[in-house]
Every structure is written in structure tokens, then in C-alpha cells.
Design an enzyme around this catalytic site. Structure first.
Site, PDB file in Angstrom:
ATOM      1  N   SER A   1       0.790  -1.235   0.000  1.00  0.00           N
ATOM      2  CA  SER A   1       0.000   0.000   0.000  1.00  0.00           C
ATOM      3  C   SER A   1       0.822   1.286   0.000  1.00  0.00           C
ATOM      4  CB  SER A   1      -0.958   0.011   1.198  1.00  0.00           C
ATOM      5  OG  SER A   1      -2.052  -0.834   0.953  1.00  0.00           O
TER       6      SER A   1
ATOM      7  N   LYS B   1       0.038   3.832  -2.653  1.00  0.00           N
ATOM      8  CA  LYS B   1      -0.999   4.863  -2.575  1.00  0.00           C
ATOM      9  C   LYS B   1      -0.453   6.282  -2.513  1.00  0.00           C
ATOM     10  CE  LYS B   1      -4.188   1.486  -0.733  1.00  0.00           C
ATOM     11  NZ  LYS B   1      -4.529   0.687   0.429  1.00  0.00           N
TER      12      LYS B   1
ATOM     13  N   SER C   1      -5.814   3.717   4.567  1.00  0.00           N
ATOM     14  CA  SER C   1      -5.313   2.843   3.501  1.00  0.00           C
ATOM     15  C   SER C   1      -6.433   2.091   2.780  1.00  0.00           C
ATOM     16  CB  SER C   1      -4.296   1.834   4.060  1.00  0.00           C
ATOM     17  OG  SER C   1      -3.487   1.310   3.027  1.00  0.00           O
TER      18      SER C   1
END
Length: 325
Positions: free
Chosen positions: A99, A102, A158
Site C-alpha cells: 500500500s 498509494k 489505507s
């Protein structure tokens, strides 16, 4: 006849000289000089090199007190203002970013869209399309909220669902948005990076490096909106559901420094950053912090075996920041 021919040639020559010494001739000459100066007299070595404004690391760099490297895949500490790499371990090795992807999703959205846009969630971004162990913000098909709301959920909690909603809105489709992500990576010289989605869920062809993550994050922190998002303690979004009802959802950071599950480093104040975890990527974390003199640093740990090791190593890394004034 020969005399007349000579006189004709002389007249032509005098006319040419008159033109060249006239305003018209001077104007043509100035145009030529301007063109040549712009196109032919430029030295490649006089131009500012891209890397002159960046920290550079071509090999591993040791740091006193740095974390043990046996339980992680890559790590780095960058002194942003002084353009200096204080620590580097396997920073050019291709790894799965999970993640931490992102941060690029946020960067592309900030650079290419109005954060006040109202976004309608599609079925592809609905929370129910994600597995129970995949982090989400709980948005549903038909929900409406601002792009800013979605970005806060993306960076704090997230949300994989938020990442899809953002991609579809900004890019028109996830595929188009991913191309925008890859184009931005190339623009930033993150040449060991390739994305296939906007959230970082595992794909063998979705990878980056610790150094490329630095390049991306270093660009992100140039935007005040990004800084405000990553340093928020929480964020409450106003969401209008498909049936017209309004609810409020509150999203909070996932990193253990923000939640109080890890003791804060001694040598710097943490501003914020992004976590990432999958079984193949391990535990990843990229942070912006500032020393006692308000100088910014970027720290990265990728592929730690456990979350406990991740924060132990990150704390050791940040405590390696010099304390001299």
C-alpha cells in the site's frame, strides 16, 4: 558590353550591402542570432541536472546506529534539504510496495484533478468487492463524497476501495489512471517502478524500489494538501448514500507511531507517511520527519518480517538523524 556587365554586377553588390546595413538587414541578423543562441549554443553541461536537487545513492551507505539488515529487504534515510543520503541498504532492488503504492495514487490525483470534485462510487470500488483481510474505508456503490474525502481515507486508513474510486474518477478508468501513474513515475526518473493498480494489492508485475519510493514521496511532500493529509490524527467524511441519506465516517492512520502502538523516536518529530503490508511485500513504511531544527528527512523500510521489526528498524533509522546544530 563587358563594361555594362561589370557595372550591373557592381550595382547589385552595392544594393546588397545597403540592404545588409539597413534596419531590415539588422533585423534578419538579430533573428538569426536569437535562433542560433537558442538552438545551437546551449551546453548540456550548463543545464541543471535532474539529480542536482535530489539525494543520490549508487550503493549501500552505512550509518552508525542503523538497524540490522538481516530482517528486512531495503531501507534508507534521506536528508531532504542537504540532498544527502545518510543510509542506504539495497535501495535499487525491485520489491513489492504493497500500500505504499498509494502515495503515487494521491500524487496523480492532486496533480490532475480538483479535490472538491464530487465522486460517485462505482460497483468496482464497493467495499464488498474486497477480501476481509484487505484494508478498506467501507464505501458503497452509489455513495457520493469529495475527492478530498477519498484521499484522506486512502492515506490514513489505507482504503483499497478508495483507491479504485479515485482512479476511476481521475483517470476515467483504473487502466487509464494506472498509465498516468506509470507516466508520472517516468517523469520522476523512478525507472525501476511499474504499477498495475492504484492500491498496491499484489501483482507480480507491480513493483518499485526504496529509492524510487523516495523519488515519488519527495515529489508528494511538495504539495501542502498531501502534508495536511498524512499528518492528520483522523478525518471525518460526510458521505451521501445512494438513497439520499447522509452519514459520517471517520478514518484514522494505520501507522503504529500515530496509533501509540510504537514508541516515538527520540531524534525527530514524525509528520506522517504511508504503511504497506502484504504477505509477499512484508511490512513497509515510508515517513516524513523533521529534526530539532525543523529540517525534513524521509525514511523508508521495506520488507520487514514483522510489524514489531518494522518499527524497531524505523526507530533506529530515525534516531540516526544527526542531532548537532
Amino acid at each position: 558590353m563587358k563594361c555594362i556587365g561589370r557595372l550591373s554586377k557592381l550595382a547589385i553588390l552595392l544594393f546588397a550591402i545597403t540592404i545588409l546595413t539597413s534596419g531590415c538587414g539588422k533585423k534578419q541578423e538579430e533573428v538569426a542570432v536569437t535562433y542560433e543562441t537558442k538552438n545551437y549554443n546551449t551546453s548540456l553541461y550548463e543545464a541543471e541536472l535532474f539529480a542536482s536537487d535530489l539525494c543520490v545513492a549508487s550503493a549501500d551507505i552505512a550509518l552508525e546506529g542503523a538497524p540490522e539488515t538481516t530482517g528486512l529487504h531495503a531501507a534508507a534515510l534521506f536528508d531532504v534539504n542537504n540532498k544527502k543520503t545518510d543510509f542506504a541498504y539495497r535501495v535499487h532492488e525491485r520489491l513489492y510496495p504493497a500500500s505504499t503504492t498509494k502515495i503515487m495514487t494521491a500524487l496523480v490525483a492532486i496533480k490532475n484533478a480538483d479535490l472538491s470534485d464530487i465522486v460517485t462510487v462505482s460497483s468496482a470500488a464497493d467495499v464488498n468487492t474486497f477480501a476481509a483481510d484487505e484494508s478498506t474505508c467501507g464505501i458503497h456503490v452509489g455513495d457520493q463524497m469529495t475527492l478530498l474525502d477519498l484521499l484522506y481515507g486512502l492515506l490514513l486508513q489505507s482504503g483499497n476501495d478508495n483507491a479504485v474510486a479515485i482512479a476511476e474518477h481521475v483517470g476515467g478508468s483504473v487502466e487509464n489512471f494506472v498509465q498516468m501513474m506509470n507516466d508520472e513515475a517516468q517523469n520522476l526518473m523512478a525507472t525501476n517502478t511499474h504499477f498495475v493498480n492504484s492500491n498496491g494489492l499484489h501483482n507480480n508485475n507491480h513493483y518499485t524500489t526504496a529509492y524510487d519510493l523516495y523519488l515519488i514521496f519527495n515529489e508528494c511532500i511538495k504539495y501542502d494538501e498531501f502534508i495536511q493529509m498524512i499528518q492528520a490524527d483522523s478525518y471525518t467524511a460526510d458521505i451521501t448514500a445512494a438513497d439520499g441519506t447522509v452519514r459520517q465516517d471517520t478514518w484514522e492512520p494505520t501507522n503504529f507511531y500515530a496509533t501509540g502502538e510504537a514508541a516515538l523516536p527520540e531524534n525527530a518529530t514524525i509528520i506522517g507517511g504511508k504503511t504497506g503490508t502484504t504477505s509477499l511485500a512484508g511490512n513497509c513504511l515510508i515517513l516524513l520527519e523533521k529534526d530539532a531544527n525543523d529540517n525534513p528527512y524521509i525514511s523508508i523500510v521495506m520488507g520487514a518480517d514483522t510489524k514489531a521489526l518494522l518499527y524497531q528498524d524505523m526507530t533506529a533509522l530515525i534516531n540516526g538523524i544527526p542531532t548537532n546544530e
